[in-house]
Design a protein around this motif. Sequence first.
Motif, short mmCIF file in Angstrom:
data_model
loop_
_atom_site.label_atom_id
_atom_site.label_comp_id
_atom_site.label_asym_id
_atom_site.label_seq_id
_atom_site.Cartn_x
_atom_site.Cartn_y
_atom_site.Cartn_z
N SER A 1 22.75 45.26 -7.14
CA SER A 1 23.33 46.24 -6.21
C SER A 1 24.58 45.70 -5.53
O SER A 1 25.52 46.44 -5.23
N ASP A 2 24.61 44.39 -5.28
CA ASP A 2 25.80 43.77 -4.68
C ASP A 2 26.99 43.91 -5.62
O ASP A 2 28.09 44.30 -5.21
N TYR A 3 26.75 43.59 -6.89
CA TYR A 3 27.84 43.69 -7.86
C TYR A 3 28.18 45.14 -8.20
O TYR A 3 29.32 45.43 -8.55
N ALA A 4 27.24 46.05 -8.03
CA ALA A 4 27.54 47.48 -8.21
C ALA A 4 28.56 47.92 -7.16
O ALA A 4 29.48 48.69 -7.47
N TYR A 5 28.41 47.44 -5.94
CA TYR A 5 29.37 47.75 -4.87
C TYR A 5 30.75 47.21 -5.25
O TYR A 5 31.76 47.92 -5.18
N ILE A 6 30.79 45.94 -5.65
CA ILE A 6 32.05 45.31 -6.03
C ILE A 6 32.71 46.07 -7.17
O ILE A 6 33.90 46.38 -7.13
N ASP A 7 31.92 46.41 -8.18
CA ASP A 7 32.45 47.15 -9.33
C ASP A 7 32.94 48.54 -8.94
O ASP A 7 33.95 49.02 -9.47
N SER A 8 32.25 49.18 -8.00
CA SER A 8 32.69 50.51 -7.54
C SER A 8 34.05 50.45 -6.87
O SER A 8 34.91 51.29 -7.12
N ILE A 9 34.24 49.45 -6.02
CA ILE A 9 35.53 49.28 -5.36
C ILE A 9 36.62 49.03 -6.40
O ILE A 9 37.70 49.63 -6.34
N ARG A 10 36.33 48.18 -7.37
CA ARG A 10 37.32 47.91 -8.41
C ARG A 10 37.62 49.16 -9.24
O ARG A 10 38.78 49.41 -9.59
N ASP A 11 36.60 49.93 -9.57
CA ASP A 11 36.80 51.16 -10.34
C ASP A 11 37.67 52.15 -9.58
O ASP A 11 38.58 52.77 -10.14
N ILE A 12 37.38 52.32 -8.28
CA ILE A 12 38.17 53.23 -7.45
C ILE A 12 39.62 52.75 -7.39
O ILE A 12 40.55 53.55 -7.51
N SER A 13 39.80 51.45 -7.21
CA SER A 13 41.14 50.87 -7.16
C SER A 13 41.89 51.10 -8.47
O SER A 13 43.03 51.56 -8.46
N ASN A 14 41.24 50.80 -9.58
CA ASN A 14 41.89 50.98 -10.89
C ASN A 14 42.25 52.43 -11.15
O ASN A 14 43.32 52.72 -11.68
N GLU A 15 41.36 53.33 -10.78
CA GLU A 15 41.63 54.76 -10.98
C GLU A 15 42.81 55.21 -10.12
O GLU A 15 43.68 55.95 -10.58
N ALA A 16 42.85 54.77 -8.87
CA ALA A 16 43.95 55.13 -7.97
C ALA A 16 45.28 54.60 -8.49
O ALA A 16 46.30 55.29 -8.45
N GLU A 17 45.26 53.37 -8.99
CA GLU A 17 46.48 52.79 -9.56
C GLU A 17 46.97 53.61 -10.74
O GLU A 17 48.15 53.95 -10.83
N ALA A 18 46.06 53.96 -11.63
CA ALA A 18 46.42 54.70 -12.85
C ALA A 18 46.88 56.12 -12.55
O ALA A 18 47.76 56.65 -13.23
N ASN A 19 46.29 56.74 -11.53
CA ASN A 19 46.60 58.14 -11.22
C ASN A 19 47.77 58.32 -10.25
O ASN A 19 48.12 59.45 -9.92
N GLY A 20 48.32 57.23 -9.76
CA GLY A 20 49.43 57.33 -8.83
C GLY A 20 49.02 57.72 -7.41
O GLY A 20 49.84 58.20 -6.63
N THR A 21 47.77 57.51 -7.07
CA THR A 21 47.27 57.87 -5.74
C THR A 21 47.82 56.91 -4.69
O THR A 21 47.83 55.69 -4.90
N ALA A 22 48.24 57.46 -3.57
CA ALA A 22 48.72 56.63 -2.46
C ALA A 22 47.52 56.00 -1.75
O ALA A 22 46.43 56.57 -1.72
N LEU A 23 47.73 54.83 -1.19
CA LEU A 23 46.65 54.09 -0.53
C LEU A 23 45.93 54.96 0.49
O LEU A 23 44.70 55.00 0.53
N GLU A 24 46.68 55.68 1.29
CA GLU A 24 46.07 56.48 2.37
C GLU A 24 45.28 57.67 1.83
O GLU A 24 44.51 58.29 2.56
N ASP A 25 45.44 58.01 0.56
CA ASP A 25 44.73 59.15 -0.02
C ASP A 25 43.49 58.74 -0.82
O ASP A 25 42.80 59.58 -1.37
#
Length: 73
Positions: A43-67
Amino acid sequence: FTPEHLTAQRISQIKAKASELITTKYSIVWQLNHPRTDITYASDYAYIDSIRDISNEAEANGTALEDIDWGVL
């Protein structure tokens, strides 16, 4: 600023925020001393992986940090 510079800056900000969220909860020392392969920490690594997935998706989609919806917090 060029579009490339702004993109690089946006990605850098996203990566910094993701790192902050992860290391605030699980320090680098914690991560080094708790193996990912040990089911005890799944569960600890699931949290870490979720943050990384959200970050990677935001980077790829052009999402601004505040969004970004970090969702798992």
